[in-house]
Design a protein around this motif. Structure first.
Motif, PDB file in Angstrom:
ATOM      1  N   VAL A   1     -13.562   0.922  -4.466  1.00 37.69           N
ATOM      2  CA  VAL A   1     -14.263  -0.330  -4.196  1.00 37.69           C
ATOM      3  C   VAL A   1     -14.079  -0.704  -2.732  1.00 37.69           C
ATOM      4  N   GLY A   2     -15.172  -1.123  -2.091  1.00 37.75           N
ATOM      5  CA  GLY A   2     -15.117  -1.495  -0.684  1.00 37.75           C
ATOM      6  C   GLY A   2     -15.933  -2.736  -0.400  1.00 37.75           C
TER       7      GLY A   2
ATOM      8  N   ALA B   1      -1.635  13.840  12.552  1.00 41.59           N
ATOM      9  CA  ALA B   1      -3.093  13.820  12.412  1.00 41.59           C
ATOM     10  C   ALA B   1      -3.612  12.441  12.039  1.00 41.59           C
ATOM     11  N   TYR B   2      -2.767  11.609  11.429  1.00 43.28           N
ATOM     12  CA  TYR B   2      -3.174  10.260  11.023  1.00 43.28           C
ATOM     13  C   TYR B   2      -2.061   9.284  11.360  1.00 43.28           C
ATOM     14  N   VAL B   3      -2.408   8.166  11.959  1.00 44.15           N
ATOM     15  CA  VAL B   3      -1.481   7.058  12.185  1.00 44.15           C
ATOM     16  C   VAL B   3      -2.228   5.762  11.904  1.00 44.15           C
ATOM     17  N   GLY B   4      -1.467   4.743  11.551  1.00 41.47           N
ATOM     18  CA  GLY B   4      -2.079   3.440  11.309  1.00 41.47           C
ATOM     19  C   GLY B   4      -1.826   2.959   9.894  1.00 41.47           C
ATOM     20  N   SER B   5      -2.275   1.763   9.626  1.00 45.19           N
ATOM     21  CA  SER B   5      -2.057   1.094   8.349  1.00 45.19           C
ATOM     22  C   SER B   5      -3.283   1.243   7.460  1.00 45.19           C
ATOM     23  N   VAL B   6      -3.051   1.627   6.210  1.00 51.76           N
ATOM     24  CA  VAL B   6      -4.149   1.784   5.263  1.00 51.76           C
ATOM     25  C   VAL B   6      -4.686   0.401   4.880  1.00 51.76           C
ATOM     26  N   GLY B   7      -5.974   0.280   4.891  1.00 44.50           N
ATOM     27  CA  GLY B   7      -6.591  -1.011   4.592  1.00 44.50           C
ATOM     28  C   GLY B   7      -6.893  -1.816   5.828  1.00 44.50           C
ATOM     29  N   SER B   8      -6.274  -1.431   6.948  1.00 43.00           N
ATOM     30  CA  SER B   8      -6.551  -2.097   8.231  1.00 43.00           C
ATOM     31  C   SER B   8      -7.118  -1.099   9.235  1.00 43.00           C
TER      32      SER B   8
ATOM     33  N   GLU C   1      -0.593  -5.986   4.159  1.00 42.45           N
ATOM     34  CA  GLU C   1      -0.056  -6.831   3.100  1.00 42.45           C
ATOM     35  C   GLU C   1      -1.147  -7.110   2.073  1.00 42.45           C
ATOM     36  N   GLY C   2      -0.811  -6.977   0.816  1.00 41.79           N
ATOM     37  CA  GLY C   2      -1.761  -7.224  -0.257  1.00 41.79           C
ATOM     38  C   GLY C   2      -2.521  -5.983  -0.713  1.00 41.79           C
ATOM     39  N   PHE C   3      -2.373  -4.869  -0.001  1.00 37.17           N
ATOM     40  CA  PHE C   3      -3.061  -3.635  -0.385  1.00 37.17           C
ATOM     41  C   PHE C   3      -2.404  -3.084  -1.653  1.00 37.17           C
ATOM     42  N   SER C   4      -3.213  -2.739  -2.662  1.00 36.61           N
ATOM     43  CA  SER C   4      -2.647  -2.301  -3.945  1.00 36.61           C
ATOM     44  C   SER C   4      -3.146  -0.939  -4.402  1.00 36.61           C
ATOM     45  N   ASP C   5      -4.020  -0.299  -3.631  1.00 35.21           N
ATOM     46  CA  ASP C   5      -4.603   0.976  -4.072  1.00 35.21           C
ATOM     47  C   ASP C   5      -3.717   2.161  -3.663  1.00 35.21           C
TER      48      ASP C   5
ATOM     49  N   PRO D   1      -1.719   4.192  -5.515  1.00 35.10           N
ATOM     50  CA  PRO D   1      -1.843   5.449  -6.268  1.00 35.10           C
ATOM     51  C   PRO D   1      -3.002   6.324  -5.803  1.00 35.10           C
ATOM     52  N   ALA D   2      -4.132   5.713  -5.418  1.00 29.43           N
ATOM     53  CA  ALA D   2      -5.287   6.503  -4.971  1.00 29.43           C
ATOM     54  C   ALA D   2      -4.963   7.287  -3.704  1.00 29.43           C
ATOM     55  N   VAL D   3      -4.142   6.715  -2.834  1.00 30.55           N
ATOM     56  CA  VAL D   3      -3.729   7.420  -1.618  1.00 30.55           C
ATOM     57  C   VAL D   3      -2.831   8.594  -1.982  1.00 30.55           C
ATOM     58  N   LEU D   4      -1.818   8.340  -2.803  1.00 28.39           N
ATOM     59  CA  LEU D   4      -0.846   9.380  -3.138  1.00 28.39           C
ATOM     60  C   LEU D   4      -1.449  10.493  -3.991  1.00 28.39           C
ATOM     61  N   ASN D   5      -2.569  10.212  -4.656  1.00 29.18           N
ATOM     62  CA  ASN D   5      -3.244  11.265  -5.414  1.00 29.18           C
ATOM     63  C   ASN D   5      -3.659  12.427  -4.515  1.00 29.18           C
TER      64      ASN D   5
END
Length: 338
Positions: free
Chosen positions: A42-43, A234-241, A286-290, A292-296
């Motif tokens: 969802v986006g 290869a990747y840096v930064g905060s997921v969701g931001s 803060e508040g990001f809850s997805d 499990p989808a990342v770790l999959n």
């Protein structure tokens, strides 16, 4: 006039599928199905005055979900009255082009989703068909050089078990049955890696006062693996931001590959490894809850490479600050099978 129409039509070219919109009484059930089975997320969605979701593949809002509310004038004004839009035709199915068939089959089996596979040699494709909660057929297309679990008849249709027991009298079916029902040696992890087109990288070195892995008896634990690739993050930064879930998913796959490198070095042979546990940490807003989808991204790669020996327990945690500003890191516990 005909020449003008012909010229105008020739100037237009459809480039790709942009999205499809589905109006359903089962919005939440359909959303969960598309997230869990298709791996969509969802986006962002415009501030429409009716319930619904946009589900993304990467940065593309591929599926638009909307309700079938009868008494919502804004819904009818924007999308029209569903009842008046029916006709003699119907959508047969909707297709997605995908990658990583073994991981997808593993996901379907884990979720208990029934599917119909097919291989089309003329198109060089494997095709997997499932029904969504609304009865709509979804097709997932993979390159034929990916490893499929099924065998097919001459037309490419996957053979059901019953059809393997029939004989036409010429011995061909008996030979096929004997070959197909004979115990098959499971693919080794190194063979699965080759079929997936993956290469285990050199094991990354430690970046502080620790060692990349330790072994006690037959138990190996690794330090947390970061998304290193060719000596750089290869990747840096905060997921969701800063990063999308799909980008973080790919980062988790890199972490898993680096974990395989450490385990291969510890065991001397990756084919002797059984994965016991994965510890996953995600750097997110803060508040990001997805999470499990990342770790999959890491878990599904491990399952695809090791099969039954890759089924593992997992920890999933999120943090607003991570070492070196990475979006994900994975630690592995494994058994060495002597």
């Amino acid at each position: 006039m005909n020449q003008l129409i012909h010229t105008s039509m020739m100037a237009m070219r459809i480039q790709k599928l942009d999205h499809y919109t589905l109006r359903t009484e089962h919005v939440e059930e359909t959303r969960r199905f598309l997230e869990e089975v298709a791996g969509l997320r969802v986006g962002p969605r415009p501030a429409f005055q009716f319930p619904g979701y946009w589900l993304y593949a990467g940065d593309t809002p591929l599926v638009h979900l909307a309700t079938l509310e009868k008494d919502n004038p804004e819904l009818h004004r924007y999308l029209g009255d569903r009842a008046t839009g029916t006709g003699p035709g119907a959508i047969d199915h909707i297709a997605f082009r995908c990658a990583d068939l073994p991981a997808f089959e593993s996901r379907l089996n884990r979720l208990g989703v029934t599917y119909t596979p097919r291989t089309v040699p003329q198109l060089r494709e494997h095709q997997v068909f499932v029904k969504d909660p609304n009865g709509i057929t979804l097709e997932f297309i993979f390159a034929m050089d990916e490893a499929a679990s099924w065998r097919t008849d001459a037309s490419g249709v996957a053979l059901p078990a019953a059809s393997r027991d029939t004989d036409r009298g010429d011995g061909i079916d008996s030979m096929r049955t004997a070959l197909e029902t004979a115990p098959a040696r499971p693919l080794l992890p190194t063979e699965r890696l080759a079929e997936l087109g993956l290469t285990v990288p050199p094991p990354p070195g430690a970046v502080a006062a620790y060692v990349p892995w330790t072994r006690i008896g037959n138990l190996v634990t690794t330090s947390f693996q970061l998304p290193w690739k060719e000596g750089k993050l290869a990747y840096v930064g905060s997921v969701g931001s800063d990063l999308t879930v799909e980008e973080a998913y790919q980062a988790a796959r890199l972490c898993a590959l680096n974990g395989l490198a450490q385990l291969q070095q510890a065991a001397g042979d990756l084919n002797k490894v059984r994965i016991v546990r994965i510890e996953g940490h995600v750097g997110c807003r803060e508040g990001f809850s997805d999470i499990p989808a990342v770790l999959n991204g890491g878990s599904e790669l491990i399952n695809a490479v090791f099969g039954d020996k890759g089924r593992h327990a997992r920890t999933a945690l999120g943090h607003v600050v991570m070492p070196l500003n990475v979006p994900v890191m994975l630690g592995f516990w494994a058994e060495i099978l002597e």
